[in-house]
Write a protein that holds these residues in place. Structure first.
Motif, PDB file in Angstrom:
ATOM      1  N   HIS A  22      41.062  28.400  45.815  1.00 65.39           N
ATOM      2  CA  HIS A  22      39.863  28.585  44.989  1.00 65.39           C
ATOM      3  C   HIS A  22      39.472  30.057  44.916  1.00 65.39           C
ATOM      4  CE1 HIS A  22      36.031  27.683  43.169  1.00 65.39           C
ATOM      5  NE2 HIS A  22      35.424  28.405  44.116  1.00 65.39           N
ATOM      6  N   LYS A  67      41.648  36.073  40.488  1.00 71.27           N
ATOM      7  CA  LYS A  67      42.615  36.181  39.389  1.00 71.27           C
ATOM      8  C   LYS A  67      41.870  36.246  38.053  1.00 71.27           C
ATOM      9  CE  LYS A  67      44.903  32.564  37.759  1.00 71.27           C
ATOM     10  NZ  LYS A  67      45.817  31.402  37.722  1.00 71.27           N
ATOM     11  N   GLY A  68      40.849  35.442  37.935  1.00 77.22           N
ATOM     12  CA  GLY A  68      40.130  35.338  36.664  1.00 77.22           C
ATOM     13  C   GLY A  68      39.155  36.479  36.411  1.00 77.22           C
ATOM     14  N   THR A  69      38.851  37.283  37.441  1.00 75.59           N
ATOM     15  CA  THR A  69      37.799  38.294  37.230  1.00 75.59           C
ATOM     16  C   THR A  69      38.274  39.728  37.405  1.00 75.59           C
ATOM     17  OG1 THR A  69      37.179  38.002  39.555  1.00 75.59           O
ATOM     18  CG2 THR A  69      35.944  36.735  37.933  1.00 75.59           C
ATOM     19  N   THR A  76      40.669  41.896  36.534  1.00 72.92           N
ATOM     20  CA  THR A  76      40.974  42.794  35.418  1.00 72.92           C
ATOM     21  C   THR A  76      39.732  43.079  34.580  1.00 72.92           C
ATOM     22  OG1 THR A  76      43.143  41.799  35.408  1.00 72.92           O
ATOM     23  CG2 THR A  76      42.608  43.156  33.532  1.00 72.92           C
ATOM     24  N   GLY A  77      38.913  42.068  34.436  1.00 75.98           N
ATOM     25  CA  GLY A  77      37.681  42.228  33.655  1.00 75.98           C
ATOM     26  C   GLY A  77      36.818  43.336  34.227  1.00 75.98           C
ATOM     27  N   TYR A  78      36.783  43.445  35.539  1.00 75.31           N
ATOM     28  CA  TYR A  78      35.978  44.490  36.200  1.00 75.31           C
ATOM     29  C   TYR A  78      36.755  45.804  36.263  1.00 75.31           C
ATOM     30  CZ  TYR A  78      32.244  41.326  37.673  1.00 75.31           C
ATOM     31  OH  TYR A  78      31.185  40.473  37.683  1.00 75.31           O
ATOM     32  N   THR A 106      43.307  40.995  40.289  1.00 70.60           N
ATOM     33  CA  THR A 106      43.806  39.835  39.536  1.00 70.60           C
ATOM     34  C   THR A 106      45.194  39.418  40.050  1.00 70.60           C
ATOM     35  OG1 THR A 106      42.542  40.225  37.553  1.00 70.60           O
ATOM     36  CG2 THR A 106      44.627  39.122  37.253  1.00 70.60           C
ATOM     37  N   LYS A 108      31.529  41.380  47.327  1.00 72.02           N
ATOM     38  CA  LYS A 108      31.941  39.973  47.408  1.00 72.02           C
ATOM     39  C   LYS A 108      33.413  39.860  47.798  1.00 72.02           C
ATOM     40  CE  LYS A 108      29.156  37.136  44.390  1.00 72.02           C
ATOM     41  NZ  LYS A 108      29.228  36.406  43.139  1.00 72.02           N
ATOM     42  N   ARG A 109      34.201  40.812  47.280  1.00 70.24           N
ATOM     43  CA  ARG A 109      35.632  40.740  47.578  1.00 70.24           C
ATOM     44  C   ARG A 109      35.885  41.035  49.051  1.00 70.24           C
ATOM     45  NH1 ARG A 109      34.928  39.200  43.090  1.00 70.24           N
ATOM     46  NH2 ARG A 109      34.736  37.388  44.441  1.00 70.24           N
ATOM     47  N   HIS A 130      41.933  31.986  42.870  1.00 69.76           N
ATOM     48  CA  HIS A 130      41.743  31.675  41.453  1.00 69.76           C
ATOM     49  C   HIS A 130      40.597  32.510  40.866  1.00 69.76           C
ATOM     50  CE1 HIS A 130      41.853  29.099  37.895  1.00 69.76           C
ATOM     51  NE2 HIS A 130      40.514  29.156  37.914  1.00 69.76           N
ATOM     52  N   ASP A 131      39.503  32.569  41.617  1.00 76.73           N
ATOM     53  CA  ASP A 131      38.339  33.351  41.155  1.00 76.73           C
ATOM     54  C   ASP A 131      38.712  34.811  40.949  1.00 76.73           C
ATOM     55  OD1 ASP A 131      36.665  31.317  40.992  1.00 76.73           O
ATOM     56  OD2 ASP A 131      35.378  31.827  42.708  1.00 76.73           O
ATOM     57  N   ILE A 170      27.255  46.218  38.088  1.00 80.00           N
ATOM     58  CA  ILE A 170      27.788  44.977  38.692  1.00 80.00           C
ATOM     59  C   ILE A 170      29.029  45.194  39.569  1.00 80.00           C
ATOM     60  CG2 ILE A 170      26.823  43.383  36.977  1.00 80.00           C
ATOM     61  CD1 ILE A 170      29.598  43.325  35.636  1.00 80.00           C
ATOM     62  N   TYR A 198      30.344  43.220  42.995  1.00 81.28           N
ATOM     63  CA  TYR A 198      31.630  42.514  42.871  1.00 81.28           C
ATOM     64  C   TYR A 198      32.549  42.869  44.037  1.00 81.28           C
ATOM     65  CZ  TYR A 198      36.081  40.983  40.932  1.00 81.28           C
ATOM     66  OH  TYR A 198      37.282  40.382  40.761  1.00 81.28           O
ATOM     67  N   GLN A 255      42.965  45.609  38.069  1.00 83.99           N
ATOM     68  CA  GLN A 255      44.150  44.809  37.737  1.00 83.99           C
ATOM     69  C   GLN A 255      44.782  44.206  39.002  1.00 83.99           C
ATOM     70  OE1 GLN A 255      45.517  43.948  34.914  1.00 83.99           O
ATOM     71  NE2 GLN A 255      47.439  43.133  35.742  1.00 83.99           N
TER      72      GLN A 255
END
Lengths: 1212, 112
Positions: free
Chosen positions: B57, B63-65, B67-69, B75, B35-36, B60-61, B28, B32, B72
């Protein structure tokens, strides 16, 4: 205004005004005369001086003319002229110019110059000049062509015809006298006036004789008669130039006015105001025509030589006005003095005249006033025979006449007055007897009444004196025999005073005070008998009433054993009531009380104390109260309480002292008995507390093993039945533990051993943590818990967060327990009650539910120990019945109170207040433990190294078992030396321990060596120490914190409690988490998870996280889709993004909760996903119905830990 | 902001940024990041047009994703972009987008 003053003013006005007018007029006039006189004098002086100067000039001219006529001179000039006869005019001019140029160039040191200087004529001229050297500075002669013929000293040039003076004298061959003034002349050595005269032979001008005169003489004329101090004399020419000056000013410059006068010409005088002074000046022209060298326009332009212009000279005589008018001032001073003297004379005269008129007037006024006051014999003394004397005589006659008529009227008045006084006195006596309150009777010697006054009629009840006049007194008394006895005494003694019972007209009796006397004539014969009666019935009754009252007081005192006393400090006299005598062991009235007697009556051991109290009251102007023992007659010692009050006079001096003395012997005995009983009760209570706590402690030790082991056992693989059994004894253990904890708390509070901690804490977090504890249980019942924030309440306070949480836990726990539906609201607000204390805030907490409520009659007892609202409650809802009691007592320790409002079947609101210290933390700050922002989730403890230092095997086994369950690496040390050794070894390996759990008893026995060692070791500076206590009574939080201990746990050990404390302590030390989990524990209990997120990135990510997990994942991209999926399937857990389009997470969660309720479905765990959530947002999600929340961006380990944490709940 | 940009050294095109990515994310992460990259273009457009809602918006997206990927910085930059959008600070927005672009182009992934 008095006549005297008026006269004075009129005299003064009449005399002073003319004097002042005459004074100023004469001064002005005199000034004008002086001015004209001075002006004319000065003008004359100026004219004289001008004439003199003319004379001097004419003398010089005469001298020059005389010399020009000298034959030798004429010859010499003639010869000189003839020298050139053979040469043409052109040649002559050339030659002369040649000689002149050579002369000038060589500065007069040529041969020709020497020849001229040595010529006979030159020698003669020099002789002449030197003979009059004061007058003549230089003399020389030229021929008709201007060439020098002779000279007294070497000239600057040879050729003179090119000079103005020469041309002026030559005058076109006609010849004339030419005066030239050229100021300072070097050749003369001073100011020079030149005189040029033609040398004539046969009426033809053959040459020019030139005298350069010194004019010192003229200058002296200017200054002559001038006083340097008072006058300025000077000469001005018509151009306004100053020729000569003699005066006092150092830098004299003619004024424009003076220059103007010169232009006008003639002579005269004038006044002039100079810039610094005023002057009087006079001027006159000098007649001689004098030429002055002027710079011609050409000369000015630098083209050619000089020109001459005729200028008239004027002489000025100038004097300061002040000096000129000095006589005026002198005279005006004299006039002033004379005027003043005259004025003084007039004033004195005016005063004398005024007094001459006013004095007799005053005399007459005073005399008239005296006569007016009645001094008719007064006479005015006036010796003069003038009008005043006549007036005085007339006045005296008038007074005398007046005196004669007035005296006869006074005598008349005096007689009338005496008579009137006598009549008045008689009337007063009559009136006195008639109006007397006492009954007055007069009888004859036989006792027959001749007069009675109205009071008598009133007293006996008669209406008219006629009813009694003529009757005998014996008829009007009760006992005529008694009266006879009285009469005998009167006969003997002349008077009698006493009481006698009287008989009224109606036959009733009354007591009367009788005083009777015999009235005798001058010879001593008895004429009448007079008696006065006073009705004393009412005073007799009052006396009897007083006696009765006093008896009652005496009885009361006797019963109460209370006596009163009065002590006159001044006289030392003392009054004792009967009871005082008895209290002191005497018979009433046995002796006359004195102060000494009082002192004797006090027990010697207490005497000093009593005296101090009495003296103190006198000195401090107050009251005193003192208890003391009496001396006691026959060993009957009494204890008394005495109150005294000092009465002071106006001067502040103690006058007397009044007070009471109460026998308190019996009360004292009762008090002693009571104290004994109370001490007995307290001993019993303390024994009870000791018993309870030691019992609890004894129970706690095996309980630790039971509870701990059951926790461990529950972690192992068990079948369904086994699990049920374990759960049962876990629950039973928990109940028992709660009971013991409550009993311990209670005994601790009662023994006064409970001390409150003081740390900074977030009051909302405290309330929220409590709410979180119950949120799952409540949700299962369909009850929501919300914590309401009040705007004005700050977040942070200092206090015992744990104890506050305990109270809230109790109240919220009760609310959950007794509610079936609805909402439980926890509110924090500022309380308005109690006194304000600086730096403290009184908070009002309330916990409201819609539960079963409490009946009115039970409301009063629910805070009592072991009491619940209903006996059935305990059976139905469980609980020890100690929770509220303990909470209320803790609230008291927090300087607050607790109360409840409730209605049966409607719900209850429990309130309590707590007085908390303000924290220095601002609302926007975070507590150190919150710094990670992930405080809601437990830390990852996997791989964290722990050293357990405890000599109890059971306790350590449980502890290590539980900690291992979190993946922690535990080591056990039974002694401190073993612990020290293990710490050293691990530190050396570079894998130091992170957490130390130390048994408190062991630590105490070893003087906290290990703790000191850990705190000292820099490698262990991040190490966290948690102390393990076996009994909460032993916990001394303040000392523990002082030693650097992060937190403490009280046995028995329970999994959740242990995790919470370890988690908190590690967070405080800044620990963020242990190693990542190596693998996810495989579980058979697969969870169905619904992920709701609009971000595909997040959906993919979480899908990836959970790919190999035992969880099945479904996804929805917004709230609507989520709701649809939820209605179609059942899920164990929902991960809900809160911010989504279409329908957001809050709305979706609410809809899900509504659906669950309407369909009667069980509660599904919903976890909110929020990006870097603020606490408010987290709370909002909880309010919407979420069970918890996870911060985004969410990490794999965190997500799995959270899911695992809730999986346990779901499983259970 | 200049300190942050320079200290991270993201603007330096030569300096590669190595990021370790968990192997289970291998499938993934490329999508990802694509998209960035696309986001960079969208963000630029939105900033040009003054459409700060979109900026917020997208920030925000991220920021929320991020670190998960494993990213850091995505985010952090996302949080910055969201804040810039909220404050309507175009200049700051462009700077951050530029930084994001630099970061994305210098990324070197290493799967573990």
């Amino acid at each position: 205004m008095k006549i005297k003053s008026q006269l004075l003013i009129i005299f003064l006005l009449i005399s002073l005004i003319p004097i002042i007018v005459i004074y100023f007029f004469s001064i002005n006039r005199f000034q004008d005369v002086v001015k004209a006189d001075h002006g004319e004098n000065f003008q004359r002086l100026a004219e004289e001086k001008a004439a003199w100067i003319d004379y001097v000039i004419s003398e010089r001219i005469a001298d020059a003319k005389h010399l020009a006529a000298n034959k030798e001179l004429i010859r010499a000039v003639t010869l000189a002229n003839e020298k050139y006869n053979s040469i043409s005019n052109k040649e002559i001019g050339k030659k002369i110019r040649s000689i002149d140029e050579d002369w000038i160039e060589r500065k007069g040191k040529t041969k020709i110059a020497k020849e001229i200087l040595g010529s006979k004529l030159s020698l003669s001229l020099r002789d002449f000049q030197e003979s009059e050297v004061e007058k003549y500075g230089e003399i020389f002669v030229t021929d008709k062509r201007g060439a020098t013929v002779a000279m007294t000293k070497s000239l600057t040039d040879y050729y003179q015809a090119d000079e103005g003076w020469w041309q002026g004298s030559y005058f076109g061959g006609k010849g004339r006298v030419f005066l030239d003034y050229r100021g300072f002349d070097k050749s003369v050595g001073g100011v020079s006036l030149g005189v040029g005269v033609p040398v004539i032979k046969d009426s033809v001008v053959i040459g020019i004789l030139k005298f350069n005169n010194r004019i010192n003489e003229i200058l002296s004329i200017v200054g002559e008669k001038g006083d340097k101090k008072s006058r300025d004399n000077f000469i001005l020419d018509t151009h306004g130039s100053l020729i000569a000056f003699a005066g006092k000013e150092e830098k004299f410059a003619p004024t424009n006015f003076e220059k103007e006068l010169v232009k006008r010409g003639g002579s005269g005088w004038a006044e002039e105001a100079h810039s610094t002074r005023d002057v009087l000046l006079a001027y006159a022209p000098i007649k001689s025509d004098i030429y002055e060298r002027i710079q011609s326009q050409e000369a000015k332009k630098g083209i050619s030589g000089e020109g001459w212009e005729l200028a008239k000279w004027f002489i000025f005589v100038e004097v300061d006005r002040d000096i000129a008018f000095a006589p005026v001032r002198e005279i005006s001073g004299s006039i002033f003095v004379m005027s003043a003297m005259m004025m003084a004379f007039i004033i004195v005269l005016a005063i004398l005249i005024a007094r001459g008129i006013a004095r007799p007037l005053e005399k007459f006024t005073k005399s008239a006033e005296k006569i007016g006051r009645g001094e008719l014999t007064h006479k005015i003394e006036f010796s003069t025979n003038n009008e005043w004397g006549i007036l005085a005589k007339a006045f005296n006659d008038m007074a005398e006449n007046l005196a004669n008529t007035t005296v006869s009227r006074d005598q008349l008045a005096e007689e009338v007055s005496e008579r009137k006084i006598a009549e008045e006195a008689l009337k007063i006596k009559d009136s006195a007897i008639e109006n007397s309150i006492n009954a007055i009777v007069i009888s004859n010697i036989e006792g027959c009444l001749t007069y009675v006054n109205p009071a008598f009629l009133d007293m006996w009840g008669f209406e008219n004196p006629r009813e009694v006049i003529g009757r005998y007194l014996a008829d009007l008394v009760k006992d005529p025999n008694e009266l006879s006895a009285v009469n005998e005494k009167i006969e003997l003694e002349g008077r009698w005073v006493g009481e006698l019972t009287q008989k009224r007209k109606d036959g009733t009796f009354f007591e009367a005070q009788l005083s009777a006397t015999i009235i005798k004539d001058k010879k001593g014969h008895r004429l009448h008998q007079m008696a006065s009666f006073e009705d004393i019935t009412s005073s007799k009754l009052a006396k009897r009433a007083l006696e009765a009252s006093m008896e009652r007081v005496a009885n009361a005192q006797r019963i109460a054993h209370l006596g009163n006393w009065e002590w006159n400090v001044k006289t030392g006299k003392i009054f004792w009531s009967d009871e005082i005598y008895r209290i002191f062991g005497f018979e009433p009235g046995e002796f006359i009380a004195t102060y000494d007697k009082f002192l004797e009556s006090i027990n010697p051991k207490d005497k000093e104390r009593v005296l101090l109290a009495v003296e103190g009251a006198i000195n401090k102007k107050g009251n005193y109260s003192v208890d003391y023992r009496t001396r006691g007659r026959g060993g009957n010692i009494r204890t008394v309480h005495e109150d005294g009050r000092v009465i002071f006079n106006k001067a502040g001096v103690a006058e007397k002292m009044v007070g009471t003395t109460l026998d308190i012997t019996d009360r004292k005995l009762a008090e002693v008995e009571l104290r004994k009983a109370k001490e007995e009760a307290e001993r019993a209570n303390a024994a009870k507390s000791v018993f309870l706590s030691s019992m609890s402690h004894e129970i706690r030790t095996p309980m630790n093993a039971i509870v701990g082991m059951s926790e461990l056992l529950a972690e192992t693989s068990l079948n369904k039945d086994q699990k049920a059994y374990v759960d049962t004894f876990k629950r039973a253990g928990a109940v028992l533990l709660n009971l013991i904890n409550d009993i311990l708390d209670l005994s601790k509070i009662e023994a006064g051993h409970m001390e409150l901690d003081e740390v900074d804490f977030d009051v909302y977090e405290c309330a929220n943590n409590v709410a979180d504890l119950f949120i799952t249980i409540a949700a299962e019942k369909g009850v929501r818990i919300k914590v309401e924030k009040t705007k004005d309440v700050p977040r942070f306070f200092r206090g015992d967060e744990g104890r506050l949480g305990q109270i809230l836990t109790n109240l919220v726990g009760n609310a959950v327990k007794f509610s079936k539906t609805g909402v439980i609201t926890v509110k924090v607000d500022i309380s308005g009650e109690g006194d304000f204390e600086e730096g403290k805030t009184r908070l009002l907490f309330s916990v409201e539910d819609n539960g079963i409520g409490i009946s009115e009659e039970k409301l009063e007892t629910i805070f009592e120990e072991f009491t619940q609202a209903d006996t059935t409650t305990t059976r139905r809802y469980g609980g020890t019945g100690l929770g509220l009691t303990i909470s209320k007592k803790i609230v008291s320790l927090m300087d607050g109170r607790m109360w409840v409002k409730s209605r049966l079947k409607e719900g209850s609101i429990f309130y309590f207040t707590a007085n908390l210290k303000a924290s220095e933390l601002k609302d926007t700050q975070v507590l150190p433990s919150d710094a990670l922002g992930l405080s809601e989730l437990p830390l990852n403890l996997i791989g964290v190294k722990v050293l357990v230092v405890d000599d109890s095997k059971t306790s350590s086994t449980i502890l290590i078992g539980l900690l291992n369950g979190y993946g922690m690496e535990c080591t056990w040390a039974t002694t401190f030396s073993e612990a020290a050794w293990k710490i050293r070894a691990e530190t050396k390996k570079g894998t130091p321990y992170k957490l130390f759990i130390v048994d408190s008893k062991l630590a105490e026995d070893n003087d906290y060596d290990v703790i000191k060692r850990i705190k000292k070791d820099s490698a262990l500076k991040d190490g966290v120490i948690v102390m393990l206590f076996s009994d909460s009574r032993l916990v001394d939080i303040k000392s523990a914190r002082g030693m650097g201990i992060s937190d403490y746990i009280v046995k028995p050990l329970k999994k959740n409690k242990l995790l919470r404390i370890v988690d908190k302590a590690l967070r405080r030390a800044g620990f963020a988490g242990g190693e990542k989990p190596k693998h996810l524990e495989a579980t058979k209990n697969t969870l169905k998870i619904l992920l709701v997120d609009d971000s595909s990135d997040n959906r993919f990510l979480i899908e990836a996280y959970l790919k190999n997990s035992p969880y099945s994942l479904e996804m929805a991209s917004d709230g609507v889709e989520a709701l649809e999926k939820f209605k179609e399937n059942s899920f164990d857990l929902i991960l809900m993004d809160m911010e989504m389009p279409v329908m957001d997470g809050y709305e979706a969660t609410k809809e899900i909760r509504l659906w669950e309720k309407s369909e009667g479905l069980s509660h599904t765990i919903i976890l909110a996903l929020t990006a870097y959530a603020l606490k408010e947002e987290a709370k909002r999600s909880i309010s919407a119905g979420c069970d918890g929340h996870v911060n985004k961006p969410v990490l794999k380990d965190t997500l799995i830990s959270v899911i695992e944490r809730y999986r346990q709940g779901i499983k259970n | 902001m200049e300190g942050t940009v320079e200290s991270e050294g993201i603007n330096n095109p030569k300096e590669k940024v190595e990021i370790k990515v968990e192997s289970y994310l291998k499938e993934i992460v490329p999508g990802y990041l694509e998209k960035r990259a696309e986001n960079v273009l969208r963000l630029r457009g939105a900033l040009e047009a003054g459409d700060f809602e979109v900026v917020q918006h997208l920030g925000h997206d991220m920021k929320g994703t991020g670190t998960g990927y494993g990213f850091q910085l995505i985010t952090e930059l996302g949080a910055g972009i969201e804040a810039a959008g909220k404050a309507k600070d175009r200049e700051e927005g462009f700077l951050l987008v530029k930084e994001l672009e630099g970061y994305l182009s210098n990324l070197e992934l290493r799967y573990e």
